[in-house]
Design a protein around this motif. Structure first.
Motif, PDB file in Angstrom:
ATOM      1  N   SER A   1      31.723  11.282  -9.529  1.00 22.75           N
ATOM      2  CA  SER A   1      31.003  12.517  -9.805  1.00 22.75           C
ATOM      3  C   SER A   1      30.105  12.317 -11.017  1.00 22.75           C
ATOM      4  CB  SER A   1      31.977  13.667 -10.067  1.00 22.75           C
ATOM      5  OG  SER A   1      32.751  13.945  -8.925  1.00 22.75           O
ATOM      6  N   VAL A   2      29.123  13.195 -11.149  1.00 27.04           N
ATOM      7  CA  VAL A   2      28.147  13.088 -12.228  1.00 27.04           C
ATOM      8  C   VAL A   2      28.006  14.448 -12.904  1.00 27.04           C
ATOM      9  CG1 VAL A   2      25.758  12.566 -12.822  1.00 27.04           C
ATOM     10  CG2 VAL A   2      26.876  11.291 -11.001  1.00 27.04           C
ATOM     11  N   ILE A   3      28.041  14.451 -14.223  1.00 30.31           N
ATOM     12  CA  ILE A   3      27.770  15.668 -15.001  1.00 30.31           C
ATOM     13  C   ILE A   3      26.298  15.654 -15.390  1.00 30.31           C
ATOM     14  CG2 ILE A   3      28.269  16.907 -17.130  1.00 30.31           C
ATOM     15  CD1 ILE A   3      31.079  15.616 -17.044  1.00 30.31           C
ATOM     16  N   HIS A   4      25.588  16.714 -15.057  1.00 28.58           N
ATOM     17  CA  HIS A   4      24.156  16.734 -15.375  1.00 28.58           C
ATOM     18  C   HIS A   4      23.790  17.807 -16.400  1.00 28.58           C
ATOM     19  CE1 HIS A   4      22.699  20.430 -13.255  1.00 28.58           C
ATOM     20  NE2 HIS A   4      23.797  20.254 -12.545  1.00 28.58           N
ATOM     21  N   ASN A   5      24.739  18.673 -16.802  1.00 28.27           N
ATOM     22  CA  ASN A   5      24.382  19.749 -17.726  1.00 28.27           C
ATOM     23  C   ASN A   5      25.552  20.122 -18.618  1.00 28.27           C
ATOM     24  OD1 ASN A   5      26.095  21.110 -15.990  1.00 28.27           O
ATOM     25  ND2 ASN A   5      24.616  22.650 -15.374  1.00 28.27           N
ATOM     26  N   ARG A   6      25.259  20.962 -19.583  1.00 26.84           N
ATOM     27  CA  ARG A   6      26.271  21.521 -20.490  1.00 26.84           C
ATOM     28  C   ARG A   6      25.935  22.967 -20.783  1.00 26.84           C
ATOM     29  NH1 ARG A   6      27.618  17.401 -25.456  1.00 26.84           N
ATOM     30  NH2 ARG A   6      28.861  15.907 -24.259  1.00 26.84           N
ATOM     31  N   GLY A   7      26.991  23.726 -21.147  1.00 33.26           N
ATOM     32  CA  GLY A   7      26.797  25.119 -21.504  1.00 33.26           C
ATOM     33  C   GLY A   7      26.817  26.016 -20.274  1.00 33.26           C
ATOM     34  N   CYS A   8      26.988  27.306 -20.505  1.00 31.95           N
ATOM     35  CA  CYS A   8      27.022  28.260 -19.395  1.00 31.95           C
ATOM     36  C   CYS A   8      26.678  29.650 -19.911  1.00 31.95           C
ATOM     37  CB  CYS A   8      28.406  28.272 -18.747  1.00 31.95           C
ATOM     38  SG  CYS A   8      28.535  29.387 -17.326  1.00 31.95           S
ATOM     39  N   PHE A   9      25.637  30.265 -19.316  1.00 29.20           N
ATOM     40  CA  PHE A   9      25.304  31.643 -19.680  1.00 29.20           C
ATOM     41  C   PHE A   9      25.868  32.631 -18.670  1.00 29.20           C
ATOM     42  CE2 PHE A   9      21.463  29.818 -17.635  1.00 29.20           C
ATOM     43  CZ  PHE A   9      21.343  30.644 -16.517  1.00 29.20           C
ATOM     44  N   GLY A  10      26.827  32.175 -17.843  1.00 30.80           N
ATOM     45  CA  GLY A  10      27.464  33.068 -16.878  1.00 30.80           C
ATOM     46  C   GLY A  10      28.279  34.168 -17.542  1.00 30.80           C
ATOM     47  N   ALA A  11      28.861  33.871 -18.716  1.00 30.96           N
ATOM     48  CA  ALA A  11      29.549  34.875 -19.541  1.00 30.96           C
ATOM     49  C   ALA A  11      30.735  35.526 -18.843  1.00 30.96           C
ATOM     50  CB  ALA A  11      28.563  35.941 -20.028  1.00 30.96           C
ATOM     51  N   CYS A  12      31.503  34.759 -18.067  1.00 33.08           N
ATOM     52  CA  CYS A  12      32.769  35.285 -17.543  1.00 33.08           C
ATOM     53  C   CYS A  12      33.702  35.501 -18.729  1.00 33.08           C
ATOM     54  CB  CYS A  12      33.389  34.304 -16.555  1.00 33.08           C
ATOM     55  SG  CYS A  12      32.355  33.928 -15.124  1.00 33.08           S
ATOM     56  N   ASN A  13      34.261  36.686 -18.843  1.00 32.16           N
ATOM     57  CA  ASN A  13      35.043  37.018 -20.039  1.00 32.16           C
ATOM     58  C   ASN A  13      36.343  36.246 -20.141  1.00 32.16           C
ATOM     59  OD1 ASN A  13      33.120  38.877 -20.889  1.00 32.16           O
ATOM     60  ND2 ASN A  13      34.082  40.570 -19.784  1.00 32.16           N
ATOM     61  N   PHE A  14      36.854  35.739 -19.024  1.00 32.30           N
ATOM     62  CA  PHE A  14      38.129  35.018 -19.036  1.00 32.30           C
ATOM     63  C   PHE A  14      37.941  33.524 -19.261  1.00 32.30           C
ATOM     64  CE2 PHE A  14      36.649  35.813 -14.708  1.00 32.30           C
ATOM     65  CZ  PHE A  14      36.437  34.525 -14.257  1.00 32.30           C
ATOM     66  N   CYS A  15      36.701  33.059 -19.358  1.00 32.23           N
ATOM     67  CA  CYS A  15      36.408  31.629 -19.429  1.00 32.23           C
ATOM     68  C   CYS A  15      36.154  31.213 -20.871  1.00 32.23           C
ATOM     69  CB  CYS A  15      35.195  31.306 -18.557  1.00 32.23           C
ATOM     70  SG  CYS A  15      34.750  29.562 -18.564  1.00 32.23           S
ATOM     71  N   SER A  16      36.667  30.039 -21.231  1.00 30.82           N
ATOM     72  CA  SER A  16      36.520  29.550 -22.601  1.00 30.82           C
ATOM     73  C   SER A  16      35.204  28.826 -22.848  1.00 30.82           C
ATOM     74  CB  SER A  16      37.676  28.599 -22.930  1.00 30.82           C
ATOM     75  OG  SER A  16      37.660  27.473 -22.060  1.00 30.82           O
ATOM     76  N   LEU A  17      34.411  28.609 -21.801  1.00 27.78           N
ATOM     77  CA  LEU A  17      33.192  27.805 -21.956  1.00 27.78           C
ATOM     78  C   LEU A  17      32.224  28.401 -22.978  1.00 27.78           C
ATOM     79  CD1 LEU A  17      32.433  26.664 -18.325  1.00 27.78           C
ATOM     80  CD2 LEU A  17      32.690  25.176 -20.308  1.00 27.78           C
ATOM     81  N   ALA A  18      32.036  29.717 -22.904  1.00 27.35           N
ATOM     82  CA  ALA A  18      31.071  30.339 -23.811  1.00 27.35           C
ATOM     83  C   ALA A  18      31.479  30.159 -25.266  1.00 27.35           C
ATOM     84  CB  ALA A  18      30.932  31.826 -23.487  1.00 27.35           C
ATOM     85  N   PHE A  19      32.778  30.091 -25.520  1.00 28.66           N
ATOM     86  CA  PHE A  19      33.293  29.988 -26.883  1.00 28.66           C
ATOM     87  C   PHE A  19      33.445  28.534 -27.316  1.00 28.66           C
ATOM     88  CE2 PHE A  19      36.588  31.424 -30.136  1.00 28.66           C
ATOM     89  CZ  PHE A  19      35.675  32.145 -30.877  1.00 28.66           C
ATOM     90  N   HIS A  20      33.231  27.603 -26.396  1.00 28.14           N
ATOM     91  CA  HIS A  20      33.385  26.184 -26.709  1.00 28.14           C
ATOM     92  C   HIS A  20      32.046  25.463 -26.574  1.00 28.14           C
ATOM     93  CE1 HIS A  20      35.268  22.313 -27.158  1.00 28.14           C
ATOM     94  NE2 HIS A  20      34.908  21.923 -25.954  1.00 28.14           N
ATOM     95  N   GLN A  21      31.525  25.341 -25.360  1.00 27.13           N
ATOM     96  CA  GLN A  21      30.246  24.666 -25.158  1.00 27.13           C
ATOM     97  C   GLN A  21      29.055  25.548 -25.522  1.00 27.13           C
ATOM     98  OE1 GLN A  21      29.575  22.692 -21.461  1.00 27.13           O
ATOM     99  NE2 GLN A  21      31.489  21.551 -21.515  1.00 27.13           N
ATOM    100  N   GLY A  22      29.254  26.857 -25.514  1.00 27.66           N
ATOM    101  CA  GLY A  22      28.152  27.752 -25.831  1.00 27.66           C
ATOM    102  C   GLY A  22      27.412  28.215 -24.596  1.00 27.66           C
ATOM    103  N   ARG A  23      26.466  29.148 -24.791  1.00 30.44           N
ATOM    104  CA  ARG A  23      25.761  29.781 -23.675  1.00 30.44           C
ATOM    105  C   ARG A  23      24.333  29.272 -23.487  1.00 30.44           C
ATOM    106  NH1 ARG A  23      26.278  35.905 -24.986  1.00 30.44           N
ATOM    107  NH2 ARG A  23      26.604  35.142 -27.119  1.00 30.44           N
ATOM    108  N   ILE A  24      23.924  28.296 -24.289  1.00 33.79           N
ATOM    109  CA  ILE A  24      22.594  27.720 -24.123  1.00 33.79           C
ATOM    110  C   ILE A  24      22.728  26.411 -23.345  1.00 33.79           C
ATOM    111  CG2 ILE A  24      20.596  26.739 -25.298  1.00 33.79           C
ATOM    112  CD1 ILE A  24      20.982  28.723 -27.519  1.00 33.79           C
TER     113      ILE A  24
END
Length: 682
Positions: free
Chosen positions: A326-349
């Protein structure tokens, strides 16, 4: 304990032996023993990196990235994976590093790795050799850091990784059911690196190498440190309620949590201060996301892309199987699911890799002896995000108290998928590649805002491996609002378009929806409505996910406080184990063992109308005992007209409360070929 005494060797994976011709990557692991260091001619080394995972040298594993980034800067790094924490010996096995010790619990929080949402001990661990549990301690970051202090005294200690990142402030701990102080204090660490950490780690290493005492490294973005005086902070700052306040006052906890979330913004975010007794936690603003060039460099470091061979005799490390091709092509997530830690770790940009970098990686994968022609995933936190949500974010930062795409998509969001589409087309053309699949989460509401529809069409034609996994999570809009998810009408439009495209291209592919029970805001009535929705759709999920309150998220704040931190309004929170079991059972109502719980839930919610023989019903009524006669006007007899004929022929008659099992997916089964009207169906 400290890694077996092995010489530096060539790589062999769990199922694949790497032959000598596979030399397109550096096949040298970082040292895991003193004999490895001697083989390299090292008399000393700079950094000891401790991880709670087995040592897998792959860019999907955070500790491997940090180790390779430091190596690329010219530092000597040794890896101590899953040391025996019951005594100090393992932590001294590689000797004292020259500059410092870096500690991570691994790719996931150690408590999540060990316990189910029901707080039962897990029986396996995919990040450990042979799937063996128990090879890391609970609260691994704290345990490892305290052992290092015991062995090396005042050596610089820097903690990082997901566990440290999400626990950087005073936080609600689900497993102890209380608010714990920042992990920085419990670990007795000098610095805490939060987020992905490459930039901060390089800067810390450079300062230490230049002779700067760790106590003076207080201005690095993406780090936290302890101080006595607010003047130690080098950035504009905001103070949140203290550890003592958030421990005793749930409204104070909610206010603090919302501020911490809003200030996680590398453009306009302020430093955050939080008092812990006489000490002060100082959290500097986040580091800037890596540029495309920087991200390319990180992912093209000389990873071996395999588990260390010391695990071969133990069955390998199962976690590699999902990411090897598998290949990772991006980082961050502006989906803003409240139960997900991504916004608080990788950020939303969002930051993303160049096409050329991804093509080079896939081309190298085709030379792997175990490659069968299939790229399992070209994704990331959210597969179809390749750019920031809007141009404004890179200049003015993120909008506070507003999400980009839920419950409705902001008109400023740029949903053009052209760049991602071009990347996938290039990957499909690489010699040796048969199929390129997308198995990371697809944000379907974002897709539906793309006016061209070209990406949607090619997704269906080329990139679905039989099933497409998406996450509607629920069907009740009030619950979806608490989750930070789009309303169910958006999902229904997506599902209908997906079915039309499958019909157009002659594909038999299904949607696999991720659904969640017992999220804050979800009542038992809501759970019944979800079961009704699933029943009408002809779909019952094979697996059910209960809401898991992990540190730092807005949903965990709701769970602990009973308040939505965005509005401070009260939120219903299902916490009783039996109520949660009923919500979970309703999502799998066809299973016979779930019948008592489903029956109780329907009676509690006064939904006995769902017990009967109609298509809309979830349960069949109880059958009368053998030999008894049904009362006049009562329930339908248990036997069916054709049963007597079958018995006369000596055939066994079975009755079941569940409907015939249907293939996983929303689509209806295809009609038989050459079937005559009215034949073959009852």
């Amino acid at each position: 304990a400290g890694g077996p005494e092995l010489p530096a060797v060539s790589v062999s994976g769990k199922n694949t032996t790497m032959d000598k011709r596979y030399d397109t990557m550096n096949t040298q692991f970082l040292p895991v023993s003193q004999s490895d260091m001697r083989a390299r001619g090292w008399e000393e080394y700079d950094f000891l990196l401790i991880t709670g995972d087995a040592y897998v040298d792959h860019p999907s594993f955070g500790p491997a990235i940090i180790a390779r980034v430091l190596e690329a800067e010219g530092y000597r790094v040794a890896v101590l994976a899953q040391p025996d924490w019951k005594g100090p010996a393992a932590f001294a096995s590689l000797g004292r590093p020259r500059l410092g010790v870096l500690i991570s619990a691994g790719n996931i929080d150690s408590m999540v790795a060990h316990y189910t949402v029901a707080k039962k001990r897990r029986h396996d661990d995919a990040y450990s050799p042979g799937n063996r549990p128990g090879l890391r301690p609970d609260r691994a970051t704290i345990v490892y850091a305290n052992r290092i202090r015991e062995v090396f005294g005042d050596i610089p200690v820097v903690i990082g990784g997901l566990e440290a990142s999400l626990r950087r402030f005073a936080h609600y701990d689900y497993w102890e059911d209380k608010v714990r102080r920042s992990i920085l204090f419990d670990a007795q660490a000098d610095l805490l690196v939060y987020g992905m950490g490459e930039t901060a780690t390089r800067e810390i290493a450079g300062r230490l190498a230049s002779g700067t005492p760790i106590s003076e490294i207080t201005d690095v973005r993406g780090t936290c440190f302890a101080a006595r005086d607010p003047g130690a902070c080098a950035y504009p700052m905001v103070e949140v309620p203290s550890f003592e306040s958030v421990s005793s006052d749930k409204r104070a906890y909610a206010r603090a949590n919302m501020t911490e979330y809003n200030e996680h913004d590398p453009i306009v975010g302020k430093a955050i201060l939080q008092r812990h007794g006489r000490e002060l936690l100082v959290c500097n603003p986040p580091a800037m996301p890596l540029t495309t060039e920087e991200l390319d460099r990180v992912f093209e470091l000389p990873y071996v892309r395999e588990p260390h061979p010391m695990y071969d005799q133990m069955g390998g490390v199962p976690a590699i199987e999902e990411v090897r091709f598998s290949v990772i092509h991006n980082r961050g997530c502006f989906g803003a699911c409240n139960f997900c830690s991504l916004a608080f770790h990788q950020g939303r940009i969002i930051s993303s890799r160049s096409h050329e970098s991804v093509v080079r990686e896939v081309t190298e994968l085709t030379r792997h002896p175990g490659f069968k022609g299939y790229i399992h995933d070209v994704g990331g936190p959210t597969a179809n995000f390749r750019r920031p949500a809007c141009k404004k974010q890179l200049k003015a930062g993120l909008c506070k108290n507003r999400a980009c795409i839920s419950p409705e998509t902001c008109p400023n969001v740029d949903a053009d998928h052209t760049d991602y589409l071009m990347l996938l087309r290039k990957l499909r053309e690489i010699p040796g590649v048969k199929k390129v699949f997308i198995r990371s989460g697809i944000r379907f509401d974002y897709m539906m805002k793309d006016q061209s529809g070209e990406f949607f069409a090619e997704l269906v034609k080329y990139h679905v491996s039989g099933q497409l996994k998406v996450a509607p999570e629920h069907c009740v809009n009030g619950v979806l609002d608490e989750m930070g998810k789009p309303h169910v009408e958006v999902y229904e439009k997506f599902r209908q378009k997906y079915e039309r495209l499958n019909q157009k291209y002659g594909k038999e592919q299904y949607l696999v929806p991720y659904l969640m029970s017992s999220h804050p805001g979800c009542t038992l009535d809501d759970a019944v409505r979800l079961a009704e929705w699933l029943n009408k759709s002809g779909r019952q999920p094979e697996q059910v996910q209960d809401f898991y309150p992990t540190p730092g998220t807005l949903s965990t704040c709701m769970y602990h406080t009973g308040l939505d931190p965005r509005t401070m309004a009260a939120v219903y929170v299902p916490t009783d184990a039996h109520d949660k079991a009923m919500q979970r059972a309703l999502m799998q109502w066809k299973r016979p063992e779930k019948r008592p719980l489903v029956l109780e839930a329907l009676r509690r919610t006064h939904r006995e109308d769902l017990i009967g023989y109609g298509r809309e019903c979830l349960l069949r009524p109880n059958r009368p005992a053998a030999g008894s006669r049904p009362q006049s006007g009562g329930a339908r007899p248990a036997g069916k007209p054709q049963d007597q004929k079958l018995k006369q022929r000596g055939k066994r008659v079975e009755h079941n409360d569940v409907q015939p099992k249907r293939k996983a997916g929303w689509a209806k089964p295809k009609a038989r070929k050459n079937a005559k009207p009215g034949k073959g169906r009852r």
